[in-house]
Write a protein that holds these residues in place. Structure first.
Motif, PDB file in Angstrom:
ATOM      1  N   VAL A   1      44.053  17.428 -12.827  1.00 33.53           N
ATOM      2  CA  VAL A   1      43.905  18.693 -13.543  1.00 33.53           C
ATOM      3  C   VAL A   1      42.870  19.557 -12.831  1.00 33.53           C
ATOM      4  O   VAL A   1      42.036  19.060 -12.068  1.00 33.53           O
ATOM      5  CB  VAL A   1      43.470  18.478 -15.013  1.00 33.53           C
ATOM      6  CG1 VAL A   1      44.488  17.661 -15.774  1.00 33.53           C
ATOM      7  CG2 VAL A   1      42.083  17.835 -15.086  1.00 33.53           C
TER       8      VAL A   1
ATOM      9  N   GLY B   1      41.770  22.219 -17.248  1.00 33.95           N
ATOM     10  CA  GLY B   1      42.591  21.157 -17.822  1.00 33.95           C
ATOM     11  C   GLY B   1      41.816  19.941 -18.281  1.00 33.95           C
ATOM     12  O   GLY B   1      42.418  18.978 -18.779  1.00 33.95           O
TER      13      GLY B   1
ATOM     14  N   GLY C   1      42.365  18.745 -21.952  1.00 26.36           N
ATOM     15  CA  GLY C   1      43.650  18.063 -22.058  1.00 26.36           C
ATOM     16  C   GLY C   1      43.636  16.708 -21.388  1.00 26.36           C
ATOM     17  O   GLY C   1      44.318  15.771 -21.820  1.00 26.36           O
TER      18      GLY C   1
ATOM     19  N   ARG D   1      42.305  14.262 -23.832  1.00 27.26           N
ATOM     20  CA  ARG D   1      43.332  13.884 -24.808  1.00 27.26           C
ATOM     21  C   ARG D   1      44.308  12.878 -24.205  1.00 27.26           C
ATOM     22  O   ARG D   1      44.690  11.896 -24.855  1.00 27.26           O
ATOM     23  CB  ARG D   1      44.085  15.129 -25.286  1.00 27.26           C
ATOM     24  CG  ARG D   1      43.290  16.019 -26.228  1.00 27.26           C
ATOM     25  CD  ARG D   1      44.178  17.049 -26.910  1.00 27.26           C
ATOM     26  NE  ARG D   1      44.807  17.963 -25.961  1.00 27.26           N
ATOM     27  CZ  ARG D   1      44.247  19.084 -25.528  1.00 27.26           C
ATOM     28  NH1 ARG D   1      43.020  19.419 -25.940  1.00 27.26           N
ATOM     29  NH2 ARG D   1      44.878  19.866 -24.682  1.00 27.26           N
ATOM     30  N   ALA D   2      44.700  13.104 -22.957  1.00 24.88           N
ATOM     31  CA  ALA D   2      45.657  12.214 -22.308  1.00 24.88           C
ATOM     32  C   ALA D   2      45.095  10.802 -22.165  1.00 24.88           C
ATOM     33  O   ALA D   2      45.803   9.815 -22.403  1.00 24.88           O
ATOM     34  CB  ALA D   2      46.052  12.772 -20.946  1.00 24.88           C
TER      35      ALA D   2
END
Length: 347
Positions: free
Chosen positions: A323, A327, A330, A333-334
């Protein structure tokens, strides 16, 4: 500049923050080329490790020196360097003994008042004692640069675990944990000559990497079923060395259970309940040793660096999602949802 900050559980932001500057003569300012998210960062993300609102985060990075203080002797503008996850002065008794994580002048990136690695730049205290120079040509080799990033934490931590587990040529090693550190523990055990490496994990994408790194067997079961599986694979005896790379009660109980009598456990999982998984009477009766802790990766980089540069070991497959700086939330979260193993950040 822009950097990642944490404000509350699950609230990660990329914000404008003051540019880092040389404050002490031994500082450098480093422009970050590669950073990443660590599994240990998830404890803060989930609210299980306290953070102040707006605190920086991230402790794995490499980059280019943009400015060096007048007291810096080993680096100059333009040098490509990797930073271990703890800064250290390089002169104290602990640093001399290879335990830079106990340096009285040292500290962790992202601690209160310091820069974190998940940003565009970092002020590096005690640059001469902390940073390690990399070949300039590596900056144009994307795969190599990614592999070198692992020297900042996970590769050295896996190596520390393997040393704690007493890995030696011909030994049998069990690795509890299929995160990036556990996988690097497989790589380290193979490098140190283990003959049989049993990876405990249930995510196929991760155990496939474990096999590529040198695992000879995979055990997908947990708890008592995992113990039975390892015992069956080892003729009922267990593993000479066990790498514990999770830090929970269950993972430590499993590590003790699958260790051979007279064996050793190398533990590097950040403790979150793992102490309750230890029964000293069992370890006493079975002569099981326990060694590990925070990995002094600065001590290991000079040994591991040549093997990364010549391709003898390649930890880059642990990074499975890339990322940009925007990013990063996110990416957290991933990793929290286990749809990513380890997130690479390219500021």
């Amino acid at each position: 500049m822009r950097a990642t900050t944490i404000h509350a559980p699950f609230d990660m932001r990329v914000e404008d923050v003051p540019d880092p500057v040389v404050q002490d003569p031994t500082d450098v300012v480093l422009r970050v080329l590669r950073a990443c998210i660590c599994g240990s960062d998830l404890w803060a993300y989930r609210g299980e490790s306290a953070r102040q609102p707006g605190q920086r985060i991230g402790h794995e990075f490499l980059g280019v020196v943009e400015e060096a203080g007048p007291g810096v002797r080993g680096f100059r503008k333009g040098d490509l360097v990797v930073a271990p996850f703890v800064w250290s002065d390089g002169t104290c008794a602990y640093c001399s003994e290879g335990l830079q994580t106990s340096c009285p002048s040292g500290g962790f990136w992202g601690s209160v008042g310091s820069d974190g690695g998940q940003g565009e730049a970092v002020r590096v205290p005690f640059a001469d004692g902390t940073l390690v120079k990399l070949p300039a040509e590596a900056a144009s080799d994307d795969r190599l640069l990614t592999a070198l990033l692992a020297l900042s934490d996970v590769l050295g931590t896996g190596h520390h675990a393997a040393l704690g587990a007493g890995v030696r040529p011909g030994s049998t090693v069990a690795v509890v944990g299929d995160g990036a550190v556990g996988l690097c523990g497989v790589l380290a055990a193979k490098r140190l000559g283990a003959e049989r490496i049993i990876a405990l994990g249930r995510h196929t994408a991760r155990t496939d990497i474990a096999r590529a790194f040198g695992a000879t067997d995979v055990v997908a079961e947990r708890g008592e079923a995992a113990e039975a599986a390892v015992r069956e694979l080892t003729g009922g005896q267990g593993a000479h060395g066990v790498i514990e790379a999770v830090g929970t009660e269950q993972s430590m109980r499993t590590a003790v259970a699958v260790a051979r009598d007279g064996g050793s456990i190398g533990y590097v999982g950040v403790p979150h309940g793992s102490g309750t998984g230890l029964d000293l009477s069992v370890m006493f009766d079975r002569n099981i040793a326990l060694r590990g802790g925070v990995a002094p990766v600065r001590a290991y980089i000079p040994e591991l660096l040549p093997d990364v540069l010549d391709g003898t070991i390649d930890p880059s497959p642990v990074f499975d999602l890339t990322v940009g700086l925007d990013g990063v939330p996110g990416g957290y979260r991933a990793m929290d949802e286990r749809t990513a193993l380890k997130v690479l950040v390219k500021p």
